[in-house]
Motif scaffolding. Structure first.
Motif, mmCIF file in Angstrom:
data_model
loop_
_atom_site.group_PDB
_atom_site.id
_atom_site.type_symbol
_atom_site.label_atom_id
_atom_site.label_comp_id
_atom_site.label_asym_id
_atom_site.label_seq_id
_atom_site.Cartn_x
_atom_site.Cartn_y
_atom_site.Cartn_z
ATOM 1 N N ARG A 97 -7.901 7.840 5.962
ATOM 2 C CA ARG A 97 -9.326 7.534 6.009
ATOM 3 C C ARG A 97 -10.029 7.996 4.729
ATOM 4 N NH1 ARG A 97 -11.990 10.588 10.553
ATOM 5 N NH2 ARG A 97 -10.747 12.227 9.589
ATOM 6 N N VAL A 98 -11.195 7.430 4.490
ATOM 7 C CA VAL A 98 -11.988 7.821 3.326
ATOM 8 C C VAL A 98 -12.294 9.305 3.376
ATOM 9 C CG1 VAL A 98 -14.216 7.543 2.166
ATOM 10 C CG2 VAL A 98 -12.970 5.524 2.965
ATOM 11 N N LYS A 99 -12.669 9.816 4.547
ATOM 12 C CA LYS A 99 -12.966 11.243 4.644
ATOM 13 C C LYS A 99 -11.744 12.090 4.318
ATOM 14 C CE LYS A 99 -14.754 15.022 7.414
ATOM 15 N NZ LYS A 99 -15.234 15.519 8.714
ATOM 16 N N ASP A 100 -10.548 11.653 4.772
ATOM 17 C CA ASP A 100 -9.320 12.383 4.469
ATOM 18 C C ASP A 100 -9.105 12.473 2.966
ATOM 19 O OD1 ASP A 100 -8.825 12.546 7.216
ATOM 20 O OD2 ASP A 100 -7.670 10.672 7.215
ATOM 21 N N LEU A 101 -9.365 11.368 2.265
ATOM 22 C CA LEU A 101 -9.195 11.326 0.820
ATOM 23 C C LEU A 101 -10.169 12.263 0.125
ATOM 24 C CD1 LEU A 101 -7.311 9.748 -1.065
ATOM 25 C CD2 LEU A 101 -9.119 8.060 -1.354
ATOM 26 N N LEU A 102 -11.400 12.304 0.625
ATOM 27 C CA LEU A 102 -12.401 13.202 0.051
ATOM 28 C C LEU A 102 -12.050 14.670 0.304
ATOM 29 C CD1 LEU A 102 -15.614 11.196 1.001
ATOM 30 C CD2 LEU A 102 -14.822 11.661 -1.318
ATOM 31 N N CYS A 103 -11.480 14.960 1.467
ATOM 32 C CA CYS A 103 -11.040 16.327 1.760
ATOM 33 C C CYS A 103 -9.932 16.742 0.795
ATOM 34 C CB CYS A 103 -10.540 16.425 3.202
ATOM 35 S SG CYS A 103 -11.831 16.370 4.461
ATOM 36 N N LEU A 104 -8.982 15.851 0.565
ATOM 37 C CA LEU A 104 -7.896 16.151 -0.360
ATOM 38 C C LEU A 104 -8.433 16.381 -1.766
ATOM 39 C CD1 LEU A 104 -5.235 13.532 0.817
ATOM 40 C CD2 LEU A 104 -5.041 16.018 0.992
ATOM 41 N N ALA A 105 -9.381 15.544 -2.166
ATOM 42 C CA ALA A 105 -9.939 15.649 -3.516
ATOM 43 C C ALA A 105 -10.688 16.961 -3.704
ATOM 44 C CB ALA A 105 -10.863 14.468 -3.796
ATOM 45 N N SER A 106 -11.419 17.379 -2.675
ATOM 46 C CA SER A 106 -12.223 18.591 -2.776
ATOM 47 C C SER A 106 -11.391 19.857 -2.612
ATOM 48 C CB SER A 106 -13.332 18.584 -1.715
ATOM 49 O OG SER A 106 -12.771 18.718 -0.414
ATOM 50 N N GLY A 107 -10.167 19.690 -2.081
ATOM 51 C CA GLY A 107 -9.323 20.847 -1.825
ATOM 52 C C GLY A 107 -9.710 21.607 -0.575
ATOM 53 N N HIS A 128 -22.006 6.132 6.350
ATOM 54 C CA HIS A 128 -21.531 6.069 7.726
ATOM 55 C C HIS A 128 -20.730 4.798 8.002
ATOM 56 C CE1 HIS A 128 -23.464 9.732 9.038
ATOM 57 N NE2 HIS A 128 -24.555 9.367 8.383
ATOM 58 N N ASP A 129 -20.835 3.793 7.123
ATOM 59 C CA ASP A 129 -20.031 2.581 7.268
ATOM 60 C C ASP A 129 -18.639 2.752 6.691
ATOM 61 O OD1 ASP A 129 -22.152 1.313 8.443
ATOM 62 O OD2 ASP A 129 -22.800 0.253 6.637
ATOM 63 N N TYR A 130 -18.442 3.797 5.888
ATOM 64 C CA TYR A 130 -17.165 3.939 5.172
ATOM 65 C C TYR A 130 -16.405 5.209 5.505
ATOM 66 C CZ TYR A 130 -18.349 -0.010 2.190
ATOM 67 O OH TYR A 130 -18.644 -1.268 1.729
ATOM 68 N N ILE A 131 -17.055 6.241 5.983
ATOM 69 C CA ILE A 131 -16.443 7.564 6.098
ATOM 70 C C ILE A 131 -15.167 7.557 6.944
ATOM 71 C CG2 ILE A 131 -17.802 8.314 8.092
ATOM 72 C CD1 ILE A 131 -16.941 10.447 4.997
ATOM 73 N N ASP A 132 -15.101 6.710 7.961
ATOM 74 C CA ASP A 132 -13.930 6.681 8.842
ATOM 75 C C ASP A 132 -13.041 5.464 8.623
ATOM 76 O OD1 ASP A 132 -14.374 9.109 10.255
ATOM 77 O OD2 ASP A 132 -15.978 8.128 11.390
ATOM 78 N N ARG A 133 -13.330 4.701 7.587
ATOM 79 C CA ARG A 133 -12.487 3.532 7.306
ATOM 80 C C ARG A 133 -11.219 3.947 6.572
ATOM 81 N NH1 ARG A 133 -15.587 -1.712 5.068
ATOM 82 N NH2 ARG A 133 -13.428 -2.422 5.162
ATOM 83 N N GLU A 134 -10.161 3.174 6.780
ATOM 84 C CA GLU A 134 -8.923 3.420 6.058
ATOM 85 C C GLU A 134 -9.039 2.858 4.638
ATOM 86 O OE1 GLU A 134 -5.269 2.285 7.883
ATOM 87 O OE2 GLU A 134 -5.778 3.166 9.817
ATOM 88 N N VAL A 135 -8.388 3.528 3.691
ATOM 89 C CA VAL A 135 -8.401 3.070 2.300
ATOM 90 C C VAL A 135 -7.261 2.069 2.147
ATOM 91 C CG1 VAL A 135 -8.483 3.793 -0.113
ATOM 92 C CG2 VAL A 135 -9.217 5.370 1.670
ATOM 93 N N ASP A 136 -7.456 0.889 2.718
ATOM 94 C CA ASP A 136 -6.386 -0.112 2.756
ATOM 95 C C ASP A 136 -6.874 -1.441 2.212
ATOM 96 O OD1 ASP A 136 -8.058 -1.091 4.745
ATOM 97 O OD2 ASP A 136 -6.738 -0.535 6.404
ATOM 98 N N ALA A 137 -6.134 -2.499 2.473
ATOM 99 C CA ALA A 137 -6.434 -3.810 1.910
ATOM 100 C C ALA A 137 -7.703 -4.434 2.463
ATOM 101 C CB ALA A 137 -5.248 -4.751 2.147
ATOM 102 N N SER A 138 -8.290 -3.837 3.499
ATOM 103 C CA SER A 138 -9.537 -4.389 4.045
ATOM 104 C C SER A 138 -10.725 -4.114 3.121
ATOM 105 C CB SER A 138 -9.816 -3.804 5.433
ATOM 106 O OG SER A 138 -10.132 -2.415 5.346
ATOM 107 N N LEU A 139 -10.568 -3.196 2.176
ATOM 108 C CA LEU A 139 -11.631 -2.863 1.225
ATOM 109 C C LEU A 139 -11.507 -3.724 -0.027
ATOM 110 C CD1 LEU A 139 -11.444 1.039 1.459
ATOM 111 C CD2 LEU A 139 -13.225 -0.412 2.438
ATOM 112 N N SER A 140 -12.645 -4.107 -0.571
ATOM 113 C CA SER A 140 -12.634 -4.890 -1.814
ATOM 114 C C SER A 140 -12.296 -3.992 -2.996
ATOM 115 C CB SER A 140 -14.006 -5.530 -2.042
ATOM 116 O OG SER A 140 -14.961 -4.531 -2.393
ATOM 117 N N GLY A 141 -11.998 -4.617 -4.141
ATOM 118 C CA GLY A 141 -11.698 -3.848 -5.340
ATOM 119 C C GLY A 141 -12.847 -2.951 -5.753
ATOM 120 N N GLY A 142 -14.072 -3.457 -5.646
ATOM 121 C CA GLY A 142 -15.239 -2.661 -6.010
ATOM 122 C C GLY A 142 -15.446 -1.483 -5.079
ATOM 123 N N GLU A 143 -15.177 -1.699 -3.780
ATOM 124 C CA GLU A 143 -15.313 -0.604 -2.818
ATOM 125 C C GLU A 143 -14.304 0.501 -3.103
ATOM 126 O OE1 GLU A 143 -16.898 -2.908 1.201
ATOM 127 O OE2 GLU A 143 -14.795 -3.100 0.606
#
Length: 246
Positions: A97-107, A128-143
């Protein structure tokens, strides 16, 4: 300050002859500047950026960040010192998830949702539209690229390097991306080093560095260097000259 002194990167071609990708590159980039690196394809721009991040090891010269020689330091060590790299095509992580990625980035495993949402808001995403989304192919390149920038902000990066961030994204996402860079620069949060051919990104710059044949062909304030680039490209019917005449 980022200081690059006599940087060289040589590889052997098919015949075994030495080929210079970077040839005695020297630059000084002051803190909190937005600097755009541009120039012909194959000139050494990406190699230079990767050398700063530690993705390639130079064969000569040195790189200093805030007075510390980082030439021999690993990617991890440089990241801990506040250097981050944004790829042309950021990776996607199915199941993360996006939040998981942010947690990893922040340490921080316990990064508060509210704080994570603040990073997304800074890059122009409705948190709130993105925080729980998976960082997968459903997201556009810009997102995906804006999420990557959010992770760099969460990492508290003092030097942000982006390699052709406009590549492969739609016009709407590109407009949002330039707004994001402009906002980061306006807040004075970091030094930005952006590789780009796009006039709208170049126009955000404090300084322009033109790399050609592995060397610094031009370096100076945007107001001085961009007209020189347009003069050089006007006879070649390039994208930059076409955009300038619109």
């Amino acid at each position: 300050m980022l200081e690059i002194k006599g940087l060289k990167y040589q590889v052997a071609d098919e015949s075994g002859e030495s080929l210079g990708i970077l040839n005695d590159v020297s630059l000084e980039i002051e803190d909190h500047k937005l600097v755009v690196i541009t120039g012909p394809n194959g000139g050494g721009k990406t190699t230079l950026a990767k050398a700063v991040m530690g993705l390639v090891q130079p064969t000569g010269g040195s790189i200093l960040w805030n007075g510390v020689d980082i030439t021999e330091k690993s990617i991890t060590e440089r990241a801990r010192m506040g250097i981050s790299y944004g790829f042309q095509q950021p990776p996607r992580f199915k199941g993360l998830r996006v939040k998981d990625l942010l947690c990893l980035a922040s340490g921080r495993e316990n990064l508060a949702t509210e704080e994570a949402c603040q990073y997304l808001t800074k890059v122009g995403l409705c948190a709130h539209d993105y925080i729980d989304r998976e960082v997968d192919a459903s997201l556009s390149g810009g997102e995906v690229k804006r999420i990557e920038i959010a992770t760099i902000l969460a990492r508290k990066s003092g030097l942000m390097i982006f390699d052709e961030p406009e590549a492969g994204i739609d016009l709407w996402s590109f407009a949002k991306l330039t707004e994001t860079f402009q906002a980061i620069h306006a807040r004075g949060e970091a030094t930005l080093l952006i590789i780009s051919h796009q006039e709208r990104i170049i126009n955000l710059a404090d300084e322009i560095v033109m790399i050609e044949d592995g060397r610094v062909a031009q370096h100076g304030p945007k107001e001085e260097i961009f007209p020189l680039i347009l003069e050089r490209t006007s006879a070649g019917c390039t994208y930059l000259s076409q955009e300038a005449n619109k």
